[in-house]
Design an enzyme around this catalytic site. Structure first.
Site, PDB file in Angstrom:
ATOM      1  N   ALA B  69     -65.693 -21.219   5.097  1.00 42.79           N
ATOM      2  CA  ALA B  69     -65.964 -20.331   3.860  1.00 42.79           C
ATOM      3  C   ALA B  69     -65.030 -19.137   3.789  1.00 42.79           C
ATOM      4  O   ALA B  69     -64.831 -18.788   2.787  1.00 42.79           O
ATOM      5  CB  ALA B  69     -67.532 -19.956   3.876  1.00 42.79           C
ATOM      6  N   THR B  70     -64.672 -18.473   4.880  1.00 44.19           N
ATOM      7  CA  THR B  70     -63.789 -17.650   4.700  1.00 44.19           C
ATOM      8  C   THR B  70     -62.451 -17.942   4.152  1.00 44.19           C
ATOM      9  O   THR B  70     -62.146 -17.091   3.200  1.00 44.19           O
ATOM     10  CB  THR B  70     -63.394 -16.943   6.262  1.00 44.19           C
ATOM     11  OG1 THR B  70     -64.487 -16.620   7.032  1.00 44.19           O
ATOM     12  CG2 THR B  70     -62.060 -16.008   6.436  1.00 44.19           C
ATOM     13  N   ASN B 149     -76.479 -13.116   4.988  1.00 49.10           N
ATOM     14  CA  ASN B 149     -76.414 -13.579   6.454  1.00 49.10           C
ATOM     15  C   ASN B 149     -77.126 -12.766   7.300  1.00 49.10           C
ATOM     16  O   ASN B 149     -77.589 -13.241   8.555  1.00 49.10           O
ATOM     17  CB  ASN B 149     -75.068 -13.613   6.648  1.00 49.10           C
ATOM     18  CG  ASN B 149     -74.128 -12.716   6.349  1.00 49.10           C
ATOM     19  OD1 ASN B 149     -74.023 -12.038   5.442  1.00 49.10           O
ATOM     20  ND2 ASN B 149     -73.418 -11.958   7.734  1.00 49.10           N
ATOM     21  N   GLN B 178     -74.883 -19.561   3.471  1.00 47.28           N
ATOM     22  CA  GLN B 178     -76.287 -19.458   4.223  1.00 47.28           C
ATOM     23  C   GLN B 178     -77.199 -20.128   3.174  1.00 47.28           C
ATOM     24  O   GLN B 178     -78.323 -20.205   3.509  1.00 47.28           O
ATOM     25  CB  GLN B 178     -76.645 -17.916   4.514  1.00 47.28           C
ATOM     26  CG  GLN B 178     -75.980 -17.290   5.386  1.00 47.28           C
ATOM     27  CD  GLN B 178     -75.988 -17.847   6.862  1.00 47.28           C
ATOM     28  OE1 GLN B 178     -76.981 -18.681   7.149  1.00 47.28           O
ATOM     29  NE2 GLN B 178     -75.138 -17.411   7.873  1.00 47.28           N
ATOM     30  N   SER B 196     -69.346 -23.481   4.527  1.00 43.81           N
ATOM     31  CA  SER B 196     -68.828 -24.239   5.763  1.00 43.81           C
ATOM     32  C   SER B 196     -69.825 -25.040   6.309  1.00 43.81           C
ATOM     33  O   SER B 196     -71.004 -25.146   6.111  1.00 43.81           O
ATOM     34  CB  SER B 196     -68.938 -22.927   6.934  1.00 43.81           C
ATOM     35  OG  SER B 196     -67.872 -21.895   6.450  1.00 43.81           O
ATOM     36  N   HIS B 198     -70.266 -25.576   9.807  1.00 44.93           N
ATOM     37  CA  HIS B 198     -70.849 -25.558  10.966  1.00 44.93           C
ATOM     38  C   HIS B 198     -72.298 -24.581  10.702  1.00 44.93           C
ATOM     39  O   HIS B 198     -72.800 -24.441  11.896  1.00 44.93           O
ATOM     40  CB  HIS B 198     -69.711 -24.676  12.043  1.00 44.93           C
ATOM     41  CG  HIS B 198     -69.683 -23.278  11.552  1.00 44.93           C
ATOM     42  ND1 HIS B 198     -70.373 -22.151  12.305  1.00 44.93           N
ATOM     43  CD2 HIS B 198     -69.026 -22.492  10.404  1.00 44.93           C
ATOM     44  CE1 HIS B 198     -70.116 -21.123  11.715  1.00 44.93           C
ATOM     45  NE2 HIS B 198     -69.153 -21.100  10.735  1.00 44.93           N
ATOM     46  N   THR B 234     -51.146 -30.449   6.202  1.00 49.35           N
ATOM     47  CA  THR B 234     -51.731 -31.760   6.772  1.00 49.35           C
ATOM     48  C   THR B 234     -53.131 -31.905   6.503  1.00 49.35           C
ATOM     49  O   THR B 234     -54.075 -31.012   7.036  1.00 49.35           O
ATOM     50  CB  THR B 234     -51.206 -32.312   8.045  1.00 49.35           C
ATOM     51  OG1 THR B 234     -49.900 -32.264   7.873  1.00 49.35           O
ATOM     52  CG2 THR B 234     -51.708 -33.627   8.304  1.00 49.35           C
ATOM     53  N   CYS B 320     -74.162  -0.719  20.563  1.00 47.75           N
ATOM     54  CA  CYS B 320     -73.779   0.709  20.593  1.00 47.75           C
ATOM     55  C   CYS B 320     -73.048   0.836  21.816  1.00 47.75           C
ATOM     56  O   CYS B 320     -73.422   0.435  22.584  1.00 47.75           O
ATOM     57  CB  CYS B 320     -75.108   1.769  20.120  1.00 47.75           C
ATOM     58  SG  CYS B 320     -75.965   2.081  22.051  1.00 47.75           S
TER      59      CYS B 320
END
Lengths: 397, 376
Positions: B69-70, B149, B178, B196, B198, B234, B320
């Site tokens: 997706a990115t 997400n 998502q 995506s 995954h 490829t 944090c």
């Protein structure tokens, strides 16, 4: 619709006297072969029918495949029940109630003469409950659907629809032809029509590398693969045609090049056909479509062979051919833009009315037989099968 | 171990892994090669493209295989901007997009594009009125995620599509990472869709961009002619075949599967809302696959680490360090109490999780809160 069987009827086979048994055995074998990958299906042969026992197999796949098997006149998906009037009535009513409101006629065939009721009695017994329980009405002259019952030794088959098959004869009983195959639109359609009649084919393709690319041959193999459902293996003879084609252009007038080329192709085809027991040649020529397919041209071209040349598309027009190509799934492959040996050397002004003497005169200028022998010596044979890749694709997706 | 971090990634389906291995062993050629091995590969690829197209109701030529997706987001957003900048330079997105969308817009701002970031309400949903108001003649692209997400809020994608098409000439991009395989997608007014593999039990490094045939975009990567030149390189075709299978499996019985997840979600909501100092950031209108909550007065990374000791793997986006508290920009955009953005925990579900697992999770959470309570 919950069918248990397919009832398959033979067409013209019935008229063929003593050959009938061979024909039916061949058809039975072809049907078995077609469904060998679907393990649920059993094929049962009877003297006037072949039955498929479905055992839950997918109806759509079966229908699609049966429609392409040569030698089947028509077939019906049916439900088999015991030879018991009550069961026959119930199943008939069940099927009728699933059909959209209309008019019907009951047709009963009582092949098992031990069945205690006459056909008329069965018709009445079936029609009664349908009239009482559904909105259907009887129309014996022009019904919107038929309800058919065939009472046989094996059981009673109940069905409504009769699906047209491919007709013709079981593939293999009529012998084999050698099909001239270019990769264009016409030859695959012609090939299909041969197969549908029940005639086995081998294919011959003329390749002129480097003038024609490897893609042109791929086109041919892809096209032939389309028919692997009908004829399991197709033998393709690839003839390296380059040096002969170059010689034609060196020694003959350009306007006669296509005519001479076609004559050479038929000479080679005849030799290959005889070597491989093909009884005839076949081509995708359609009268008048291009310069080499005028009657004058065909006469000059055909003169080189004494074998029958079958031209299934002879009288079809281009639109009909295109529509058939789309229907059988070869159109998209045929229009891939790769040149074949017919298009690469196309002369600017091909002769539309060639003269035989002139063609012979050009041919006398060179020793074409040595080129032809070279072509045949270097032929490459490819066996086109429905490859395992199709099964793999299905499995992996 | 109970894996409750399925929005980060999912466990790869066994069948996908086995088939991928088998496929690579048996067929290895380059799908662009002209020999028969290459042609076989190309046939696999075409069949996969066709399957994805038919599953999503688009044309074969509208499916582009990518690494995920990115990459799809980058190709769609930058590619559209570069191809249509003469028509306008105004872009619209939301404040709570994934970084693979948000940071692309930040980059485009530097290139001179003007970006409007839509705000969201306290449940994480944009306002359709605001979208309609903001659309301009020179708006060329709107990008809105399907499901957030972090908190699982569902955006009204179909309505957005209709409003965009009725009120502007802008193209509409949806980051469906998502959303896909969990909720129905209607492609009618959507020009681009990214996803995506995954996140739906497929392979990592695998995804697709759906691009409507009539939309022209500029490539952002240059090379060979693969994927119409939009995604040269490829073809990773065995992975692409597995994407088609992954998507088919994800869409099978999707509604039944979601109904099961909803039961789990409802149970978690009930139990979490009974715990003092726990604040739900997700709502029941959102996707049941993602449950986000914050803890008032508890440092979430300590709680997460305690849960991990008990075998429950969840995610916190607000880690944090000693003197710097990292806040979730998504939760900040919800405009809730300030502590929420720095103390959130995300539980994300899949089919393998049972109610019993979640009972264990709730028990573990209560135990940890009890133990560390009052120390902070």
């Amino acid at each position: 619709m919950n069918y248990s069987h397919v009832v398959i009827r033979y067409g013209e086979l019935g008229t063929k006297g003593k050959n009938k048994i061979d024909f039916i055995n061949m058809l039975n074998k072809n049907i078995k072969n077609t469904f060998k990958d679907i393990k649920e299906i059993e094929v049962i042969k009877r003297h006037d029918r072949i039955y498929l026992v479905l055992n839950g197999a997918d109806n759509n796949i079966i229908k699609e495949r049966l429609m392409h098997i040569a030698g089947i006149q028509n077939f019906s998906f049916a439900k088999m029940v015991n030879n018991n009037l009550e069961e026959i009535k119930n199943e008939s009513l069940r099927q009728a109630s699933l059909i959209e409101k209309g008019t019907f006629k009951v047709v009963v065939k009582r092949a098992d003469k031990t069945f205690p009721y006459h056909s008329d009695e069965v018709v009445r017994a079936i029609a009664g409950p349908i009239l009482r329980n559904t909105e259907h009405k009887v129309d014996v002259h022009n019904p919107s659907f038929y309800l058919r019952v065939e009472i046989r030794r094996d059981g009673s088959f109940i069905f409504s629809e009769v699906i047209q098959g491919a007709g013709g004869f079981p593939l293999g009983v009529l012998g084999k032809v050698l099909m001239l195959t270019s990769g264009g639109l016409d030859s695959p359609v012609a090939l299909y029509l041969m197969l549908r009649r029940g005639i086995k084919v081998e294919a011959i393709h003329f390749a002129s590398p480097p003038y024609t690319s490897q893609e042109a041959l791929i086109k041919v193999t892809d096209l032939l693969e389309r028919f692997s459902d009908i004829q399991e293996t197709i033998k393709l003879h690839v003839i390296p045609f380059t040096s002969l084609q170059e010689a034609i252009y060196r020694y003959c007038d350009e306007s006669y090049a296509i005519t001479i080329m076609r004559r050479m192709m038929y000479r080679i085809s005849e030799l290959i056909a005889k070597k491989h027991n093909c009884l005839a040649l076949a081509s995708g020529e359609s009268i008048g479509q291009v310069a080499s397919q005028t009657l004058e041209s065909l006469q000059v071209i055909n003169e080189v062979t004494s074998m029958p040349v079958i031209r299934p598309l002879a009288t079809m027009d281009k639109l009909e051919i295109i529509n058939t190509a789309k229907k059988i799934g070869t159109y998209d492959i045929s229009i891939r833009p790769f040149i074949d040996c017919c298009t690469i050397f196309t002369p600017v002004n091909p002769v539309t009315k060639p003269r035989l003497e002139k063609a012979r005169m050009f041919e006398e200028r060179f020793d074409y037989m040595s080129y032809i022998n070279e072509c045949i010596e270097n032929e490459e044979i490819i066996y086109i099968k429905k490859d395992s890749i199709d099964k793999d694709i299905e499995e992996f997706l | 171990m109970i894996y409750l971090d399925n929005a980060a990634t999912t466990r790869t389906d066994d069948e996908i892994l086995d088939d991928y291995y088998k496929l690579c062993k048996k067929y290895y050629a380059n799908a662009s090669s002209n020999h028969y091995l290459g042609r076989e590969a190309a046939r696999f690829l075409n069949a996969s493209r066709k399957q994805i197209a038919s599953l999503l109701g688009v044309k074969n030529v509208e499916v582009y295989f990518t690494s995920g997706a990115t990459e799809s987001n980058n190709i769609a957003i930058i590619g559209t901007c570069h191809a249509h900048k003469k028509r306008g330079k105004h872009l619209i997105t939301t404040k709570i997009e994934h970084p693979s969308v948000l940071n692309v817009f930040k980059y485009l701002e530097k290139e001179g594009y003007e970006v409007t970031y839509l705000s969201v309400d306290s449940s994480g949903v944009i306002s359709l009125d605001e979208l309609k108001e903001i659309l301009r003649n020179d708006t060329i692209l709107v990008s809105i995620m399907g499901v957030n997400n972090e908190i699982g809020s569902i955006m009204p994608i179909s309505e957005c599509g209709r409003i965009i098409k009725e009120n502007s000439n802008a193209y509409f991009h949806v980051d469906a990472t998502q959303l896909i395989g969990k909720h129905k997608i209607n492609m009618t007014n959507i020009d681009f869709l990214s996803f995506s593999a995954h996140k739906i039990h497929g392979l990592k490094g695998s995804g697709a961009l759906i691009k409507k045939e009539n939309v022209r975009i500029e490539p952002i990567i240059f090379g060979g002619k693969q994927e119409e030149g939009l995604r040269p390189g490829t073809l990773n075709w065995q992975v692409d075949v597995m994407l088609a299978k992954t998507l088919r499996k994800a869409l099978e019985n999707m509604d039944e599967k979601r109904a099961y997840i909803e039961e789990l979600r409802d149970y978690l909501f009930d139990e979490l809302s009974k715990i003092d100092k726990v604040y739900l950031n997700s709502t029941k209108k959102g996707s049941p696959y993602i449950i986000n909550f914050s803890l008032e007065g508890y440092p979430s990374e300590v709680v997460v680490s305690g849960l991990e000791d008990d075998g429950f793997l969840v995610s916190t986006l607000s880690a944090c360090s000693t003197n710097k508290v990292k806040k979730s920009y998504v939760l900040e955009a919800l405009n809730l109490e300030p502590f929420r953005a720095s103390s959130s925990i995300r539980v994300s579900l899949n089919q393998d999780i049972t109610k019993k697992d979640l009972e264990g999770f709730i028990e573990s959470l209560k135990k940890i809160l009890n133990r560390i309570g009052g120390n902070f």
